[in-house]
Motif scaffolding. Structure first.
Motif, PDB file in Angstrom:
ATOM      1  N   UNK A  26       0.979  -1.207   0.048  1.00 26.53           N
ATOM      2  CA  UNK A  26       0.030  -0.126   0.134  1.00 26.53           C
ATOM      3  C   UNK A  26       0.755   1.222  -0.124  1.00 26.53           C
ATOM      4  N   UNK A  27       0.211   2.383  -0.398  1.00 23.99           N
ATOM      5  CA  UNK A  27       0.644   3.652  -0.494  1.00 23.99           C
ATOM      6  C   UNK A  27      -0.337   4.503   0.079  1.00 23.99           C
ATOM      7  N   UNK A  28       0.146   5.411   1.239  1.00 28.18           N
ATOM      8  CA  UNK A  28      -0.739   6.589   1.634  1.00 28.18           C
ATOM      9  C   UNK A  28      -0.038   7.554   1.887  1.00 28.18           C
ATOM     10  N   UNK A  29      -0.497   8.646   0.944  1.00 28.76           N
ATOM     11  CA  UNK A  29       0.174  10.025   1.085  1.00 28.76           C
ATOM     12  C   UNK A  29       1.572   9.996   1.206  1.00 28.76           C
ATOM     13  N   UNK A  30       2.207   9.142   0.200  1.00 28.11           N
ATOM     14  CA  UNK A  30       3.615   9.032   0.115  1.00 28.11           C
ATOM     15  C   UNK A  30       4.601   7.884   0.651  1.00 28.11           C
ATOM     16  N   UNK A  31       3.715   7.446   1.688  1.00 26.16           N
ATOM     17  CA  UNK A  31       4.340   6.347   2.618  1.00 26.16           C
ATOM     18  C   UNK A  31       3.814   4.924   2.097  1.00 26.16           C
ATOM     19  N   UNK A  32       4.862   4.271   1.845  1.00 27.42           N
ATOM     20  CA  UNK A  32       4.778   2.839   1.252  1.00 27.42           C
ATOM     21  C   UNK A  32       4.888   1.852   2.331  1.00 27.42           C
ATOM     22  N   UNK A  33       4.057   0.796   2.466  1.00 27.53           N
ATOM     23  CA  UNK A  33       4.313  -0.292   3.508  1.00 27.53           C
ATOM     24  C   UNK A  33       3.699  -1.522   3.001  1.00 27.53           C
ATOM     25  N   UNK A  34       4.046  -2.439   3.603  1.00 32.76           N
ATOM     26  CA  UNK A  34       3.515  -3.981   3.223  1.00 32.76           C
ATOM     27  C   UNK A  34       3.043  -4.468   4.517  1.00 32.76           C
ATOM     28  N   UNK A  35       1.774  -5.131   4.454  1.00 36.92           N
ATOM     29  CA  UNK A  35       1.111  -5.693   5.524  1.00 36.92           C
ATOM     30  C   UNK A  35       0.169  -6.758   5.219  1.00 36.92           C
ATOM     31  N   UNK A  36      -0.529  -7.464   6.072  1.00 32.97           N
ATOM     32  CA  UNK A  36      -1.318  -8.404   5.783  1.00 32.97           C
ATOM     33  C   UNK A  36      -2.723  -7.463   5.544  1.00 32.97           C
ATOM     34  N   UNK A  37      -3.528  -8.127   4.841  1.00 31.16           N
ATOM     35  CA  UNK A  37      -5.120  -7.282   4.510  1.00 31.16           C
ATOM     36  C   UNK A  37      -5.927  -7.173   5.914  1.00 31.16           C
TER      37      UNK A  37
END
Length: 148
Positions: A26-37
């Protein structure tokens, strides 16, 4: 009086017939991250209801809860605000056809915007703690790895 806020989050571990787990980039407002749904519980809903809603919103897929997997048992401060995160993870199975596209490359987003998301299947045998951004997802990934 100093008031602290708790942020309750619920996530689903969806494992397919190929022993792959679904993860979300995911990317929210320039911050990228990987997580579980999954995501934040809304006021007035229970954990199961919230998880089913999150899967419909994110994956357009109806899920059924198989069993509880893990609940946060250490302090986690939100990466986005001053709240304390409490995360609950469930093993889930799809009860409708999977209606989302999956990618093979990290952060392979389609479209533009402030909020972007893509999904990947990762073989449990290839899963690494380092693939995840947040401490609770990393802890859960480690538990998953140790359970296979």
């Amino acid at each position: 009086m100093n008031s602290k806020v708790f942020n309750v989050r619920v996530y689903g571990l969806l494992i397919n017939d190929n022993n792959e787990v679904l993860i979300s980039d995911e990317q929210e407002y320039g911050f990228r991250f990987t997580k579980f749904p999954g995501g934040g519980l809304e006021y007035g809903e229970g954990l199961i209801e919230g998880l089913k809603r999150e899967y419909m919103e994110e994956c357009n897929t109806e899920v059924e809860i198989i069993s509880h997997f893990y609940t946060t048992d250490f302090f986690v401060k939100s990466a986005f605000n001053d709240s304390q995160i409490i995360s609950i993870y469930y093993l889930v199975k799809a009860v409708s056809d999977l209606r989302f596209a999956t990618k093979t490359v990290v952060f392979d987003f389609e479209g533009e915007g402030d909020v972007l998301q893509s999904f990947r299947w990762v073989k449990l045998s290839d899963l690494t703690v380092d693939a995840f951004t947040f401490p609770t997802d990393q802890y859960v990934a480690d538990l998953l790895i140790k359970s296979i």
